[in-house]
Design a protein around this motif. Structure first.
Motif: not given
Length: 328
Positions: A49-50, A53-54, A98, A181, A213
């Motif tokens: 997931k992360s 996103a990144r 996060q 995130d 996320v």
């Protein structure tokens, strides 16, 4: 007239390269987010997931090979050079990380960090005006004493205040796309709800597309929008959050829901998903979830099912479950 969505991701793949070793982490992820819409990426730790996103923001530099297509308001990002990307990041597309403590400079005051972002992207070049705008942004994210917080160092603020400050930085340039995130992971339950409410309010006010996320099914249900369930670097199910989380069409999504505690549930009544996810980059042949799936058939270990439409605005990557539903 064709409407160009803020974010289009097509067949995104991410492979990390280190010491001649290649580790594939994200495999063929595709989705679109319209203006003012939300897409949740939901799954266990290590599902990709992360990294997805990144990778969209190209934050891994030369350590990762990123394939596919990422279009921001129609502009392809994957072919852009680093100088152009730096102008886009934090301006047209922004990230709420996060860990707000790690994201903020511990040696600089909050207002100074906000003012720097405004200056770098040409939003506010005059120092006094930038600091005044910084205080306005801190007020916009619900900080009751923005002048005091602007003059504070990160360690002088609570976790919730630091997260609000990071959100203020992220929305300072009015981005088209906001990536959050796991924005509530380090916060207690009460503050989590406040941060989610804040993000929803900012999204409505600014008209941003939001990619969030999370590993928390409750967060996905509360924030709403669409949800994409990830497992072993792939999307295995996608659709409106209310539908996916009430009537899943993939065994992995069903397993996540069955493992949630509910009021009145007897001790030991929760069902866990047997086994563990495959090691990152060591995905098995066929469906990666097959070794943990109670409904797996022999063909599941040989064929990796694609994500296909199974109903209006619903997609899933499990021919077994969806064939049974069609028969029923």
């Amino acid at each position: 007239m064709t409407v160009i969505p803020p974010l289009e991701v097509r067949d995104l793949s991410t492979t990390f390269v280190a010491r001649r070793r290649r580790t594939e982490v994200v495999r063929g992820v595709s989705f679109t987010i319209g203006r003012g819409e939300t897409m949740m990426l939901l799954g266990e730790s290590g599902s990709g997931k992360s990294v997805t996103a990144r990778s969209i923001m190209r934050l891994y530099g030369s350590s990762a090979e990123i394939g596919g297509s990422v279009r921001l308001a129609g502009q392809e990002l994957l072919g852009l050079g680093e100088p152009r990307l730096r102008a886009i990041r934090g301006n047209q597309i922004a990230l709420v990380p996060q860990d707000p403590t790690g994201a903020l400079d511990p040696l600089r005051r909050i207002g100074s960090q906000l003012a720097e972002v405004l200056a770098v992207h040409g939003v506010e070049g005059v120092k006094t005006a930038a600091h005044r705008r910084a205080e306005e942004l801190l007020a916009m994210v619900g900080i009751p004493d923005p002048k005091r917080v602007a003059g504070s160092y990160p360690h002088e603020l609570s976790g919730g205040m630091r997260q609000r400050a990071v959100i203020a930085i992220a929305v300072s340039c009015d981005p088209q796309v906001l990536i959050a995130d796991e924005p509530t992971t380090a916060l207690d339950v009460t503050v989590q709800a406040q941060i989610l409410e804040l993000l929803a309010r900012l999204q409505q006010r600014l008209g941003m597309a939001v990619l969030m996320v999370t590993h928390d099914v409750g967060v996905a249900a509360d924030f709403g929008g669409r949800v994409g369930v990830m497992y072993a670097g792939r999307l295995v199910e996608a659709g409106p959050a209310s539908e996916v989380l009430s009537a899943p069409r993939h065994p992995y999504t069903a397993g996540l829901l069955e493992s949630l505690p509910t009021p009145g549930a007897a001790r030991g009544a929760l069902r866990s998903i047997v086994g563990a996810p495959p090691p990152v980059g060591a995905f098995p042949a066929g469906c990666a979830f097959a070794p943990r799936c109670r409904q797996a058939r022999p063909s599941c270990t040989h064929e990796d099912p694609p994500l296909v439409a199974v109903a209006e605005d619903r997609a899933a990557a499990c021919p077994v479950v969806n064939a049974e539903r069609v028969v029923a």
